[in-house]
Design a protein around this motif. Structure first.
Motif, PDB file in Angstrom:
ATOM      1  N   VAL A 140       0.850  -1.192   0.000  1.00  0.00           N
ATOM      2  CA  VAL A 140       0.000   0.000   0.000  1.00  0.00           C
ATOM      3  C   VAL A 140       0.887   1.243   0.000  1.00  0.00           C
ATOM      4  N   VAL A 141       0.349   2.306  -0.578  1.00  0.00           N
ATOM      5  CA  VAL A 141       1.011   3.607  -0.581  1.00  0.00           C
ATOM      6  C   VAL A 141       0.205   4.519   0.350  1.00  0.00           C
ATOM      7  N   VAL A 142       0.893   5.125   1.304  1.00  0.00           N
ATOM      8  CA  VAL A 142       0.263   6.032   2.261  1.00  0.00           C
ATOM      9  C   VAL A 142       0.668   7.443   1.863  1.00  0.00           C
ATOM     10  N   ARG A 143      -0.321   8.322   1.710  1.00  0.00           N
ATOM     11  CA  ARG A 143      -0.051   9.674   1.202  1.00  0.00           C
ATOM     12  C   ARG A 143      -0.734  10.721   2.048  1.00  0.00           C
ATOM     13  N   GLY A 144      -0.085  11.860   2.161  1.00  0.00           N
ATOM     14  CA  GLY A 144      -0.707  13.017   2.787  1.00  0.00           C
ATOM     15  C   GLY A 144      -0.404  14.265   1.993  1.00  0.00           C
ATOM     16  N   GLU A 145      -1.345  15.201   2.012  1.00  0.00           N
ATOM     17  CA  GLU A 145      -1.156  16.492   1.343  1.00  0.00           C
ATOM     18  C   GLU A 145      -1.755  17.578   2.221  1.00  0.00           C
ATOM     19  N   ILE A 146      -1.012  18.652   2.420  1.00  0.00           N
ATOM     20  CA  ILE A 146      -1.527  19.768   3.220  1.00  0.00           C
ATOM     21  C   ILE A 146      -2.553  20.533   2.380  1.00  0.00           C
ATOM     22  N   ILE A 147      -3.779  20.632   2.925  1.00  0.00           N
ATOM     23  CA  ILE A 147      -4.842  21.320   2.185  1.00  0.00           C
ATOM     24  C   ILE A 147      -5.276  22.614   2.870  1.00  0.00           C
ATOM     25  N   HIS A 148      -4.829  22.831   4.103  1.00  0.00           N
ATOM     26  CA  HIS A 148      -5.182  24.071   4.802  1.00  0.00           C
ATOM     27  C   HIS A 148      -4.138  24.335   5.868  1.00  0.00           C
ATOM     28  N   ILE A 149      -3.823  25.611   6.075  1.00  0.00           N
ATOM     29  CA  ILE A 149      -2.898  26.023   7.130  1.00  0.00           C
ATOM     30  C   ILE A 149      -3.545  27.174   7.892  1.00  0.00           C
ATOM     31  N   SER A 150      -3.542  27.065   9.210  1.00  0.00           N
ATOM     32  CA  SER A 150      -4.119  28.120  10.041  1.00  0.00           C
ATOM     33  C   SER A 150      -3.042  28.685  10.956  1.00  0.00           C
ATOM     34  N   SER A 151      -2.594  29.907  10.647  1.00  0.00           N
ATOM     35  CA  SER A 151      -1.528  30.518  11.448  1.00  0.00           C
ATOM     36  C   SER A 151      -2.008  30.836  12.862  1.00  0.00           C
TER      37      SER A 151
END
Lengths: 142, 142
Positions: free
Chosen positions: B100-111
């Motif tokens: 399996v391939v495990v993936r993550g992507e940042i879709i929001h950042i809250s300063s």
């Protein structure tokens, strides 16, 4: 091997609950680190943990995910479960050596889709504080 | 022991990704059954699994939870993560023996809260089908 409970869809009702206790230990945390590959020092290194606001290493919150898998697959509903989704909010760290109580309660039943929704939580037994909570959606094959 | 990545809050951007591969095996599934206490025969008994629509025993979907813990704690962001929440939708069963391939992507950042939201997924490498997806909310201590 422990056998799951065998409640069928027609035997379930809103308000049904299940709970069990699990002893948490440094060994359990080390085993989870190996299985998951999550060797973050917050979970594996006492000296590093002591430099954080937690004062020592803390268990991986996602151990709760494994315990919810047991709740659904063994207890409520048990054998006839197909796990569709789970949410988890990590509210406080588990004690490294203590006992947690894992609980589920059916809060919704949908006959059209043969699914149940459960409120799920992990509570620290010693002080009754909620560590992790969330909801599970489960289909029943029978 | 593998060391986590050390990206700090100010080094992260929307669109940042991480991924890794994990070999799944009957041994991994048996280890997860022991750790979690989820001995549902759908995951542990080939003969029972063969009587279901899956045609054999299948891994626990919540293995994805453990892999998301690694994703957050080791890769994106890594060392400075405090895991706040995770959602998981179990869409298809993992192959019992596959990658399996495990993936993550940042879709929001809250300063304001020093938190990031990631889209997370587990994909079967052999056919690229999505097995589990969800979102993670993570606070950064640095």
């Amino acid at each position: 091997m422990p056998e799951p409970r065998t409640r069928r869809f027609d035997e379930l009702a809103i308000g049904d609950t299940a709970e069990f206790e699990v002893a948490v230990s440094p060994d359990l945390v080390d085993t989870f680190a190996l299985l998951s590959g999550d060797h973050n020092p917050l979970h594996t290194d006492d000296a590093y943990g002591a430099t954080t606001r937690f004062g020592g290493r803390i268990p991986h919150g996602m151990i709760a995910g494994a315990l919810f898998s047991r709740l659904i697959g063994m207890e409520l509903p048990g054998r006839f479960a197909t796990y569709l989704s789970q949410t988890l909010s990590f509210r406080r760290p588990f004690s490294l050596s203590g006992t947690v109580v894992v609980r589920g309660e059916i809060i919704h039943i949908s006959s059209g889709t043969r699914t149940i929704t459960l409120r799920t939580e992990v509570v620290q037994k010693e002080d009754r504080l909620c560590l992790v909570d969330g909801e599970a959606l489960v289909h029943l094959i029978q």
